[in-house]
Design an enzyme around this catalytic site. Structure first.
Site, PDB file in Angstrom:
ATOM      1  N   ASP A 147      -8.583  -5.175  -2.434  1.00 42.09           N
ATOM      2  CA  ASP A 147      -7.955  -5.401  -1.128  1.00 42.09           C
ATOM      3  C   ASP A 147      -8.279  -4.307  -0.117  1.00 42.09           C
ATOM      4  OD1 ASP A 147      -6.155  -6.846   0.669  1.00 42.09           O
ATOM      5  OD2 ASP A 147      -5.092  -4.948   0.635  1.00 42.09           O
ATOM      6  N   ASP A 172       2.085  -6.796   2.470  1.00 47.02           N
ATOM      7  CA  ASP A 172       0.908  -6.036   2.909  1.00 47.02           C
ATOM      8  C   ASP A 172       1.362  -4.788   3.677  1.00 47.02           C
ATOM      9  OD1 ASP A 172      -1.665  -5.181   3.243  1.00 47.02           O
ATOM     10  OD2 ASP A 172      -2.285  -6.805   4.575  1.00 47.02           O
ATOM     11  N   HIS A 232       0.862  -1.186   0.000  1.00 46.63           N
ATOM     12  CA  HIS A 232       0.000   0.000   0.000  1.00 46.63           C
ATOM     13  C   HIS A 232       0.899   1.237   0.000  1.00 46.63           C
ATOM     14  CE1 HIS A 232      -3.739  -2.259   0.773  1.00 46.63           C
ATOM     15  NE2 HIS A 232      -2.958  -3.055   1.497  1.00 46.63           N
ATOM     16  N   HIS A 255      -2.872 -12.652   1.670  1.00 49.87           N
ATOM     17  CA  HIS A 255      -2.591 -12.818   3.109  1.00 49.87           C
ATOM     18  C   HIS A 255      -3.372 -13.913   3.842  1.00 49.87           C
ATOM     19  CE1 HIS A 255      -6.018 -10.096   3.070  1.00 49.87           C
ATOM     20  NE2 HIS A 255      -5.288  -9.040   2.826  1.00 49.87           N
ATOM     21  N   ASN A 301      -5.310  -6.377   9.534  1.00 57.30           N
ATOM     22  CA  ASN A 301      -6.397  -7.137   8.931  1.00 57.30           C
ATOM     23  C   ASN A 301      -5.872  -7.938   7.743  1.00 57.30           C
ATOM     24  OD1 ASN A 301      -8.976  -8.033   8.472  1.00 57.30           O
ATOM     25  ND2 ASN A 301      -9.561  -6.273   7.230  1.00 57.30           N
ATOM     26  N   HIS A 306      -9.069 -10.464  -1.133  1.00 59.32           N
ATOM     27  CA  HIS A 306      -8.957 -10.255   0.322  1.00 59.32           C
ATOM     28  C   HIS A 306     -10.138 -11.027   0.913  1.00 59.32           C
ATOM     29  CE1 HIS A 306      -8.663  -7.460   3.985  1.00 59.32           C
ATOM     30  NE2 HIS A 306      -9.842  -8.042   4.129  1.00 59.32           N
ATOM     31  N   HIS A 314       0.680   3.969   8.151  1.00 58.67           N
ATOM     32  CA  HIS A 314      -0.386   4.844   8.637  1.00 58.67           C
ATOM     33  C   HIS A 314       0.224   6.071   9.299  1.00 58.67           C
ATOM     34  CE1 HIS A 314      -3.864   2.404   7.795  1.00 58.67           C
ATOM     35  NE2 HIS A 314      -3.258   1.344   8.288  1.00 58.67           N
ATOM     36  N   ARG A 326      -0.368   4.363  -0.664  1.00 53.07           N
ATOM     37  CA  ARG A 326      -1.204   5.460  -0.131  1.00 53.07           C
ATOM     38  C   ARG A 326      -1.363   6.673  -1.043  1.00 53.07           C
ATOM     39  NH1 ARG A 326      -3.493   1.992   2.957  1.00 53.07           N
ATOM     40  NH2 ARG A 326      -2.490   1.475   4.927  1.00 53.07           N
ATOM     41  N   ASN A 361      -6.534   0.617  -3.094  1.00 54.32           N
ATOM     42  CA  ASN A 361      -7.418   1.325  -2.157  1.00 54.32           C
ATOM     43  C   ASN A 361      -6.863   2.702  -1.780  1.00 54.32           C
ATOM     44  OD1 ASN A 361      -5.337   0.240  -0.624  1.00 54.32           O
ATOM     45  ND2 ASN A 361      -6.612  -0.153   1.162  1.00 54.32           N
TER      46      ASN A 361
HETATM   47 ZN   LIG Z   1      -6.058  -7.190   2.516  1.00 51.73          ZN
END
Ligand SMILES: [Zn+2]
Lengths: 321, 451
Positions: free
Chosen positions: B160, B313, B68, B240, B286, B187, B317, B70, B100
């Site tokens: 995901d 993954d 990710h 995952h 998650n 996912h 953050h 971002r 995402n």
């Molecule tokens: Zn995921």
């Protein structure tokens, strides 16, 4: 006692001592002048992110009767309801110079975060966090039980609850009261049986230090050995029905409600507890709540003495005894 | 007519390195490819950059199938630039950037934007993942073909963060992407069983009073998706894996001949739900951390090939999204800069994998699944010069403050872990040397083939 986050924080000796101190506090509350100087100059902050008039006023009374300066932050109308973070609120409390923070929060573990994140130096007392724990409720329940089973005020001083059998019935899954009671009553030597519909028992409950059953009548009749010395009914929220935890209020109260008929199964000395607020007609019937076995009103009074003891031991410790 | 490449890149000699842990050789890299594999100390080039690689293991550059970054949308948490730097430091010469973002990568425009940002950064190959459904909302298929045909040449599609839980939509997606050899990366999370879920549902959640995320919510979706993939003859990738039951199901699916591949994260290979007891949200992720028995089953799944890929993954953050009470905290952990070390600790040291195995699960298999042709290749003459050099004997304490990622949410902070990435070579250009960022690969230094 630096913090009180979980009933598991207390050893048997600490728990018995706290109950003994609570007896002393209760004795002072019979006097005309109830106020003690023990916490003069200390600041206790009640930080209530979740509405609970009962618990908040109980802690306020406890702190005031120990002469502490008391500041109450309630979620309603304060910055905490406007999205201010737990951290920012904690830093405000640090700036104010709080010596102890009594925290009530809808998130399990919020008191742990306050105590361990380094945001504040104050002692943290968990006044109920999410579906995790409510240790002072368990302490006041143990206090009430010890008095009931050992022969009244002061009679049980120095003793634990060894051998006592306690049935706790209701929504164990969502109950912080149940978690703290299982831990504390086990520490004090009592044998606990949790009774609930299987939907309201957490996956993993098998590892708890207690028995687990789904048939209330059998548990009250002493299916596990002797009959219980006490029954504690837990509050059940009606919204649980919508999430299919049980089919209807009527079915719940028929299978798991505590009423006069069920109390008649118990030995004469057995008592009934409820942490409040009650849903009369759901988990408890009016005749049970108001009957001779009920210690529910006493629980409220004992809450102040027990919380005085907890605050005193946290802030004054033994040197001030 | 093809334009001649600009000034030819400087040749690099990696001296005395051990390819996949085998006997030492010199690797000569020139023009973006491996031009020579010679006896140690024998390869010398005038004007070539020489890297002393004695004692270091050489692996094909790592390929992350699950990152990710971002950007766009949460540049305060990570950007393509900072995430690419973290990737290079972690030994990754390619990362698949999950969809995402805000806006969601569900159009050719967004995936091309991310792809261009990655190319401009020049630290790693950024391979955008396209969303399966518009806005990740699980209602309508996104324009999968447009994303496949774009400059980003998307081959991996995933919602995901959310599960494509509608069985019909999942079936259509599996079928549709066959037209361009794509794959749906699921996912696996049954949404109703995980409403408000905070951690693994088991003994620890019971004590902590945190809403449980049951293993069955993952396993039920995996079982359904494998049966769907079998029915329509498509390939399926499962993101995952976190439970022993999921490993067992995928093992069954593979034995049955279903075209299923599976990944596991480094954190699920090392950490358990016991860590949640202190309510520190750095452990909130998650799917959630599971039990020690799950960890063991996941390790065995990698060892026996049931699990094809270790993918990070990597989920950075902003600090305030973790500096709060558990329930309010965001889910996710950083992973790019620790992945290889965790794999060494969880899989190599206990004997589940050798270095060839590491190259398989962290480079070759993810490149194959993602259809990244110039990545995950053997270290042989004529192959692309994507190489990572690892010091297998080094041990280091993870210091998040030193990470290139903007994310500070590493669950490994303070742990001493084995293995250290010493150098990363991207298309013949060393982007990391001596364990530190060197320089990004200039666009002009590309292989005539475009990579
Ligand atoms: Zn995921």
């Amino acid at each position: 006692m630096r913090h009180l986050l979980s009933a598991a924080d207390l050893s048997r000796e600490q728990a018995v001592h706290l109950l003994d101190v609570a007896e002393q506090m209760a004795a002072t509350q019979q006097r005309e002048i109830k106020k003690l100087p023990a916490l003069r100059g200390r600041t206790v902050v009640n930080l209530f992110f979740e509405d609970s008039t009962r618990t908040r006023t109980s802690f306020e009374a406890a702190a005031k009767r120990l002469s502490a300066d008391v500041i109450t932050f309630s979620a309603k109308g304060s910055s905490v309801s406007k999205g201010e973070s737990l951290k920012d609120t904690a830093m405000t409390l640090e700036a104010i110079g709080a010596d102890a923070v009594v925290v009530r929060h809808s998130a399990s573990g919020a008191p742990h975060r306050l105590a361990t994140s380094g945001w504040i130096r104050a002692g943290v007392l968990n006044a109920g966090d999410g579906t995790h724990e409510h240790p002072t409720q368990a302490l006041l329940d143990a206090f009430t039980l010890r008095r009931a089973l050992r022969g009244g005020a002061g009679a049980g001083t120095g003793t634990d609850l060894a051998g006592a059998r306690v049935v706790v019935v209701g929504d164990v899954l969502h109950s912080r009261v149940a978690r703290s009671n299982v831990l504390l009553l086990h520490t004090l030597g009592a044998r606990v049986t949790l009774v609930a519909p299987p939907t309201l028992l957490p996956v993993g409950v098998g590892a708890w230090p207690c028995e687990v059953a789904t048939d209330l009548d059998a548990a009250l009749a002493g299916s596990g050995g002797a009959r219980p010395d006490a029954v504690m009914a837990l509050r059940v929220q009606l919204e649980r029905m919508d999430a299919a935890y049980f089919p209807s209020a009527r079915e719940y109260s028929r299978r798991y409600g505590v009423d006069g008929r069920r109390l008649a199964l118990l030995p004469d000395h057995a008592v009934l507890l409820h942490p409040g607020p009650m849903n009369r007609g759901l988990e408890i019937s009016a005749d049970a709540a108001d009957g001779v076995r009920s210690r529910i009103v006493e629980q409220v009074a004992n809450g102040v003495a027990t919380r005085m003891a907890a605050l005193y031991l946290m802030l004054a410790g033994e040197d001030a005894a | 007519m093809t334009a001649a490449p600009d000034a030819p890149p400087t040749a690099t000699v990696l001296q005395g390195v051990r390819p996949l842990g085998a006997d030492p050789v010199d690797l000569v890299l020139d023009g973006g490819v491996v031009t020579e594999v010679a006896a140690p100390g024998s390869a010398a080039r005038d004007g070539a950059r020489v890297v002393d690689g004695r004692g270091l293991v050489a692996l094909p550059g790592l390929v992350d199938l699950h990152t990710h970054l971002r950007e766009p949308g949460r540049e305060d948490a990570e950007t393509v630039e900072t995430g690419s730097r973290a990737a290079a430091l972690g030994g990754f010469t390619a990362v698949h950037a999950m969809a995402n973002t805000a806006p969601v990568a569900d159009t050719a425009g967004v995936v091309e934007q991310v792809w261009r940002l990655g190319r401009a950064a020049g630290w790693t190959d950024v391979r955008p993942v396209g969303a399966v459904t518009v806005g990740l909302d699980g209602e309508r298929l996104a324009e999968l073909g447009a994303m496949a045909d774009s400059a980003a040449a998307v081959r991996v599609f995933s919602d995901d963060g959310r599960c494509v839980h509608d069985a019909v939509l999942m079936r259509r997606a599996l079928e549709y992407v066959r037209a361009f050899d794509g794959v749906v990366a699921q996912h696996a999370q049954e949404p109703r069983l995980t409403e408000g879920a905070q951690m693994h549902e088991g003994e620890v959640s019971a004590v902590l009073g945190l809403r449980g995320w049951p293993a069955v919510a993952e396993e039920a979706v995996i079982a359904r998706d494998m049966l769907l993939a079998d029915h329509v003859g498509s390939r399926l990738h499962v993101c995952h894996l976190s439970t022993a039951g999921s490993v067992e199901l995928v093992r069954w699916g593979k034995a049955r001949g279903i075209a299923v591949t599976a990944e596991v994260t480094p954190h699920h290979l090392l950490l358990t739900d016991e860590l949640v007891r202190g309510y520190d949200p750095v452990y909130k992720v998650n799917p959630p951390l599971r039990t020690a028995a799950d960890v063991e089953a996941l390790r065995e799944g990698v060892a026996d090939g049931t699990i094809d890929v270790v993918a990070t993954d990597h989920a950075p953050h902003a600090v305030e999204d973790k500096d709060c009470e558990w329930a309010a905290a965001a889910m996710g952990m950083t992973g790019l800069e620790t992945a290889l070390s965790v794999v060494v600790a969880a899989l190599v040291e206990p004997g589940h994998l050798d270095w060839a195995g590491v190259a398989r699960v962290m480079s070759a298999a993810p490149a194959t699944i993602g259809r990244v042709e110039h990545q995950g290749r053997p270290l042989a003459v004529g192959e692309p010069a994507n190489v990572v050099l690892v010091d297998p004997g080094a041990r280091r304490v993870v210091e998040v403050a030193a990470h290139a990622s903007r994310g500070r949410n590493s669950p490994f902070a303070g742990l001493e872990l084995p293995g250290r990435v010493v150098a990363t070579v991207l298309g013949g250009h060393p982007v990391v040397l001596d364990g530190a960022l060197a320089s990004p690969r200039p666009d002009a230094g590309r292989h005539p083939g475009g990579w």
